[in-house]
Design a protein around this motif. Structure first.
Motif, mmCIF file in Angstrom:
data_model
loop_
_atom_site.group_PDB
_atom_site.id
_atom_site.type_symbol
_atom_site.label_atom_id
_atom_site.label_comp_id
_atom_site.label_asym_id
_atom_site.label_seq_id
_atom_site.Cartn_x
_atom_site.Cartn_y
_atom_site.Cartn_z
ATOM 1 N N ASP A 36 0.868 -1.173 0.000
ATOM 2 C CA ASP A 36 0.000 0.000 0.000
ATOM 3 C C ASP A 36 0.905 1.224 0.000
ATOM 4 O OD1 ASP A 36 -1.809 2.033 0.374
ATOM 5 O OD2 ASP A 36 -2.757 1.131 2.138
ATOM 6 N N LEU A 37 0.936 1.941 -1.120
ATOM 7 C CA LEU A 37 1.844 3.078 -1.256
ATOM 8 C C LEU A 37 1.538 4.197 -0.266
ATOM 9 C CD1 LEU A 37 2.149 3.216 -5.148
ATOM 10 C CD2 LEU A 37 3.685 2.132 -3.487
ATOM 11 N N ALA A 38 0.315 4.228 0.260
ATOM 12 C CA ALA A 38 -0.038 5.252 1.252
ATOM 13 C C ALA A 38 0.734 5.049 2.553
ATOM 14 C CB ALA A 38 -1.534 5.235 1.521
ATOM 15 N N ASN A 39 1.258 3.844 2.773
ATOM 16 C CA ASN A 39 2.013 3.579 4.000
ATOM 17 C C ASN A 39 3.445 4.103 3.920
ATOM 18 O OD1 ASN A 39 -0.140 2.347 5.233
ATOM 19 N ND2 ASN A 39 0.458 0.299 4.592
ATOM 20 N N LEU A 40 3.903 4.460 2.723
ATOM 21 C CA LEU A 40 5.258 4.978 2.545
ATOM 22 C C LEU A 40 5.330 6.448 2.946
ATOM 23 C CD1 LEU A 40 6.122 3.492 -0.964
ATOM 24 C CD2 LEU A 40 6.689 2.553 1.280
ATOM 25 N N ASP A 41 6.512 6.880 3.293
ATOM 26 C CA ASP A 41 6.784 8.294 3.515
ATOM 27 C C ASP A 41 7.785 8.689 2.439
ATOM 28 O OD1 ASP A 41 7.578 10.813 4.253
ATOM 29 O OD2 ASP A 41 8.200 10.267 6.282
ATOM 30 N N SER A 42 7.275 9.232 1.350
ATOM 31 C CA SER A 42 8.142 9.557 0.214
ATOM 32 C C SER A 42 9.069 10.731 0.496
ATOM 33 C CB SER A 42 7.300 9.833 -1.030
ATOM 34 O OG SER A 42 6.416 10.915 -0.787
ATOM 35 N N THR A 43 8.855 11.432 1.635
ATOM 36 C CA THR A 43 9.769 12.519 1.979
ATOM 37 C C THR A 43 11.034 11.999 2.653
ATOM 38 O OG1 THR A 43 8.785 12.910 4.158
ATOM 39 C CG2 THR A 43 7.802 14.090 2.278
ATOM 40 N N ALA A 44 10.997 10.761 3.134
ATOM 41 C CA ALA A 44 12.173 10.161 3.782
ATOM 42 C C ALA A 44 13.068 9.528 2.727
ATOM 43 C CB ALA A 44 11.739 9.120 4.802
ATOM 44 N N LYS A 45 14.353 9.571 2.948
ATOM 45 C CA LYS A 45 15.306 8.965 2.025
ATOM 46 C C LYS A 45 15.550 7.521 2.462
ATOM 47 C CE LYS A 45 17.491 13.352 1.006
ATOM 48 N NZ LYS A 45 18.704 14.143 1.069
ATOM 49 N N PRO A 46 15.216 6.563 1.602
ATOM 50 C CA PRO A 46 15.326 5.153 2.000
ATOM 51 C C PRO A 46 16.735 4.722 2.391
ATOM 52 C CG PRO A 46 14.754 5.348 -0.329
ATOM 53 C CD PRO A 46 14.707 6.721 0.258
ATOM 54 N N CYS A 47 17.752 5.340 1.845
ATOM 55 C CA CYS A 47 19.123 4.962 2.195
ATOM 56 C C CYS A 47 19.558 5.536 3.537
ATOM 57 C CB CYS A 47 20.102 5.410 1.100
ATOM 58 S SG CYS A 47 19.876 4.487 -0.433
ATOM 59 N N GLU A 48 18.834 6.544 4.035
ATOM 60 C CA GLU A 48 19.169 7.154 5.313
ATOM 61 C C GLU A 48 18.288 6.637 6.450
ATOM 62 O OE1 GLU A 48 19.218 11.407 5.000
ATOM 63 O OE2 GLU A 48 20.588 11.349 3.286
ATOM 64 N N ASP A 49 16.984 6.423 6.177
ATOM 65 C CA ASP A 49 16.052 5.952 7.206
ATOM 66 C C ASP A 49 14.989 5.092 6.532
ATOM 67 O OD1 ASP A 49 14.322 5.501 9.302
ATOM 68 O OD2 ASP A 49 14.185 7.606 9.917
ATOM 69 N N PHE A 50 15.353 3.842 6.279
ATOM 70 C CA PHE A 50 14.450 2.958 5.549
ATOM 71 C C PHE A 50 13.159 2.710 6.327
ATOM 72 C CE2 PHE A 50 12.748 -1.054 3.973
ATOM 73 C CZ PHE A 50 12.660 -0.735 2.617
ATOM 74 N N TYR A 51 13.248 2.601 7.650
ATOM 75 C CA TYR A 51 12.040 2.378 8.451
ATOM 76 C C TYR A 51 11.044 3.513 8.214
ATOM 77 C CZ TYR A 51 8.814 1.653 12.263
ATOM 78 O OH TYR A 51 7.655 1.455 12.984
ATOM 79 N N GLN A 52 11.518 4.754 8.302
ATOM 80 C CA GLN A 52 10.627 5.900 8.099
ATOM 81 C C GLN A 52 10.072 5.894 6.678
ATOM 82 O OE1 GLN A 52 9.405 8.026 10.292
ATOM 83 N NE2 GLN A 52 8.232 9.111 8.728
#
Length: 163
Positions: free
Chosen positions: A6-22
């Protein structure tokens, strides 16, 4: 409800390489704060609450049914639920329904009687002083080991030797 990510669960403002959990969970976390009565909250808590609501409704329907035949599963479940929810009758009965078991426990005077009593209680779905389970060995994941649950009031370190 769809399947998959569910793409709504993602936080696209967070950088996956810096904070993948967020990145992976930020959207869900933002929309699902921890309720005040809970110490943690997750999707499995939501699922459990939804399941419990469905089960509660089924139990209430079974308890209020006047058409279920005597001895039917629906009638037995409904009667059992209604009896458990009748707090006035439960409080009035007090420990009286447990008296035979309490007397049997009080009568234990030997190790053999203790073993027999604990076995009988276990067969009736009650636990004794502690529980035992078989699970994956904490130090050798390819093997199973007997364990004692941590919530027994007995310290594991005093019961099990170090390896």
């Amino acid at each position: 409800m769809g399947y998959g990510l569910d793409l709504a669960n993602l936080d696209s403002t967070a950088k996956p390489c810096e904070d993948f959990y967020q990145f992976a969970n930020g959207g869900w976390v933002k929309r699902n704060p921890i309720p005040a009565a809970e110490s943690a909250w997750g999707s499995f808590n939501e699922l459990a609450e939804k399941d419990n609501a469905v089960l509660r409704e089924l139990l209430r329907e079974a308890a209020s049914s006047t058409t279920a035949p005597q001895g039917s599963s629906s009638r037995l479940v409904g009667d059992f639920y209604a009896a458990g929810m009748d707090s006035v009758a439960v409080n009035k009965a007090g420990v009286t329904p447990l008296q035979p078991e309490l007397e049997r426990i009080s009568a234990v005077k030997s190790a053999d009687a203790l073993v027999a009593t604990l076995a009988d209680l276990k067969a009736k779905g009650m636990s004794g002083f502690f529980g035992v389970f078989v699970g994956q060995d904490e130090k050798m994941s390819t093997q199973y080991a007997a364990g004692v649950p941590g919530r027994t009031g007995l310290a594991r370190s005093r019961l099990l030797p170090e390896r």
